[in-house]
Design a protein around this motif. Sequence first.
Motif, PDB file in Angstrom:
ATOM      1  N   ALA A 107       0.867  -1.142  -0.043  1.00 15.07           N
ATOM      2  CA  ALA A 107       0.062   0.037   0.050  1.00 15.07           C
ATOM      3  C   ALA A 107       0.852   1.243   0.042  1.00 15.07           C
ATOM      4  N   ASN A 108       0.375   2.145  -0.682  1.00 21.85           N
ATOM      5  CA  ASN A 108       0.741   3.771  -0.967  1.00 21.85           C
ATOM      6  C   ASN A 108      -0.155   4.699  -1.209  1.00 21.85           C
ATOM      7  N   ALA A 109      -0.854   5.118  -0.142  1.00 20.80           N
ATOM      8  CA  ALA A 109      -2.097   5.843  -0.355  1.00 20.80           C
ATOM      9  C   ALA A 109      -1.701   7.208  -1.086  1.00 20.80           C
ATOM     10  N   ARG A 143      11.091  19.495   3.232  1.00 22.13           N
ATOM     11  CA  ARG A 143      12.354  19.722   2.591  1.00 22.13           C
ATOM     12  C   ARG A 143      13.324  18.885   3.294  1.00 22.13           C
ATOM     13  N   LEU A 144      14.237  18.110   2.980  1.00 30.42           N
ATOM     14  CA  LEU A 144      15.267  17.562   3.795  1.00 30.42           C
ATOM     15  C   LEU A 144      16.519  18.493   3.492  1.00 30.42           C
ATOM     16  N   GLU A 145      17.117  18.591   4.545  1.00 36.44           N
ATOM     17  CA  GLU A 145      18.124  19.650   4.733  1.00 36.44           C
ATOM     18  C   GLU A 145      19.479  18.808   5.195  1.00 36.44           C
ATOM     19  N   ILE A 146      20.018  17.964   4.032  1.00 35.46           N
ATOM     20  CA  ILE A 146      20.978  17.097   4.246  1.00 35.46           C
ATOM     21  C   ILE A 146      22.304  17.783   3.422  1.00 35.46           C
ATOM     22  N   GLY A 147      22.329  18.852   2.978  1.00 39.32           N
ATOM     23  CA  GLY A 147      23.524  19.342   2.027  1.00 39.32           C
ATOM     24  C   GLY A 147      23.802  19.077   1.104  1.00 39.32           C
ATOM     25  N   SER A 148      22.447  18.218   0.359  1.00 37.73           N
ATOM     26  CA  SER A 148      22.570  17.767  -1.266  1.00 37.73           C
ATOM     27  C   SER A 148      22.507  18.921  -2.131  1.00 37.73           C
ATOM     28  N   ALA A 149      23.202  18.491  -3.259  1.00 33.56           N
ATOM     29  CA  ALA A 149      23.116  19.494  -4.353  1.00 33.56           C
ATOM     30  C   ALA A 149      21.750  19.576  -5.118  1.00 33.56           C
ATOM     31  N   ASN A 150      20.980  18.376  -4.811  1.00 30.49           N
ATOM     32  CA  ASN A 150      19.548  18.417  -5.191  1.00 30.49           C
ATOM     33  C   ASN A 150      18.647  19.114  -4.276  1.00 30.49           C
ATOM     34  N   ASP A 151      17.474  19.430  -4.582  1.00 29.90           N
ATOM     35  CA  ASP A 151      16.493  19.622  -3.722  1.00 29.90           C
ATOM     36  C   ASP A 151      15.599  18.569  -3.538  1.00 29.90           C
ATOM     37  N   ILE A 152      15.470  17.897  -2.324  1.00 29.82           N
ATOM     38  CA  ILE A 152      14.808  16.791  -2.005  1.00 29.82           C
ATOM     39  C   ILE A 152      13.475  17.193  -1.083  1.00 29.82           C
ATOM     40  N   VAL A 153      12.069  16.679  -1.535  1.00 30.16           N
ATOM     41  CA  VAL A 153      11.119  17.002  -0.778  1.00 30.16           C
ATOM     42  C   VAL A 153      10.425  15.634  -0.481  1.00 30.16           C
ATOM     43  N   MET A 154      10.192  15.366   0.826  1.00 34.19           N
ATOM     44  CA  MET A 154       9.226  14.173   1.236  1.00 34.19           C
ATOM     45  C   MET A 154       7.938  14.255   1.317  1.00 34.19           C
ATOM     46  N   ILE A 155       7.100  13.572   0.889  1.00 35.64           N
ATOM     47  CA  ILE A 155       5.525  13.625   1.065  1.00 35.64           C
ATOM     48  C   ILE A 155       5.489  12.480   2.002  1.00 35.64           C
ATOM     49  N   VAL A 156       5.041  12.555   3.305  1.00 32.84           N
ATOM     50  CA  VAL A 156       4.864  11.755   4.418  1.00 32.84           C
ATOM     51  C   VAL A 156       3.414  12.004   5.083  1.00 32.84           C
ATOM     52  N   ARG A 157       2.663  10.867   4.876  1.00 38.34           N
ATOM     53  CA  ARG A 157       1.405  10.893   5.425  1.00 38.34           C
ATOM     54  C   ARG A 157       1.465   9.441   6.362  1.00 38.34           C
ATOM     55  N   GLU A 158       1.156   9.681   7.777  1.00 34.09           N
ATOM     56  CA  GLU A 158       1.083   8.762   8.569  1.00 34.09           C
ATOM     57  C   GLU A 158      -0.503   8.140   8.519  1.00 34.09           C
ATOM     58  N   GLU A 159      -0.540   6.832   8.687  1.00 36.85           N
ATOM     59  CA  GLU A 159      -1.706   6.322   8.655  1.00 36.85           C
ATOM     60  C   GLU A 159      -1.607   5.172  10.022  1.00 36.85           C
ATOM     61  N   GLY A 160      -2.090   5.285  11.006  1.00 38.17           N
ATOM     62  CA  GLY A 160      -1.794   4.557  12.208  1.00 38.17           C
ATOM     63  C   GLY A 160      -0.267   4.102  12.463  1.00 38.17           C
ATOM     64  N   ASP A 161       0.200   2.933  12.443  1.00 34.25           N
ATOM     65  CA  ASP A 161       1.379   2.512  12.611  1.00 34.25           C
ATOM     66  C   ASP A 161       2.260   2.425  11.453  1.00 34.25           C
ATOM     67  N   ARG A 162       1.867   2.896  10.234  1.00 33.72           N
ATOM     68  CA  ARG A 162       2.680   2.961   9.021  1.00 33.72           C
ATOM     69  C   ARG A 162       2.403   4.261   8.411  1.00 33.72           C
TER      70      ARG A 162
END
Length: 230
Positions: free
Chosen positions: A31-33, A123-142
């Motif tokens: 699953a990935n909603a 937006r992850l701030e890890i010093g990457s040359a790329n722009d990295i954006v994480m979309i994260v939706r919590e659903e209970g324990d996952r």
Amino acid sequence: MTGLILDLPSGGGETFAWLRTQMASGEQAFANALVSFRVGQAFGLSLNDRPLAAMNLAAPSDTVDVAPGVTVRPVEEDRLAVFLRDEWRGFDHLGINLSRRDVDETKWHALIDTVAAALPAWRLEIGSANDIVMIVREEGDRASVVELVLDRGADRSSFHVCAHVAADRAAVEAAFPSPYGAYKPGDEPFFRSVALPVSPQVPSYIDLAFSDALMGPWPQIVAAMGKRIA
């Protein structure tokens, strides 16, 4: 429910057809909603019915670039399909890398503003040359997770699936030795990349997160290393 749609120009081979069927089944391990695949003629990204980006189809290639200077060759498809059927344990995330050829900085920021207005984004701030954006939706324990990357060093846009597998690192390396498997720089403790046959015009691969990988939950990662996009 609001979600992203990744348009692809073909249904791919046996492995990708199996993955799409499993995702559509509603089984929790697949699953990935946040995202779904739509097969047609184009390579593009939409938010529901709103187009976000149209990616150019490249000349057919029999190898896949998973990182600058890191290339893998497709393994026999029945070998990959059998491995995933036996070893799959969970869908970690879908990653979409947008190249500078397809999306410039202005279009990228407009895309992210649109997505972040509808979905929880960091937006992850890890010093990457790329722009990295994480979309994260919590659903209970996952959590359902999509990674969007403005890949400033890539000439071609690509996508990948990251899957948790029951095999440990040594077993994954034995199943997919070079040139069929490789590590992106810095990913050695986490997952090994293997080509995922979808279309010869779309670079695509699967990151196999082995059972002894040093991975934490995405909600914790974005809380510690990211900044919420308002």
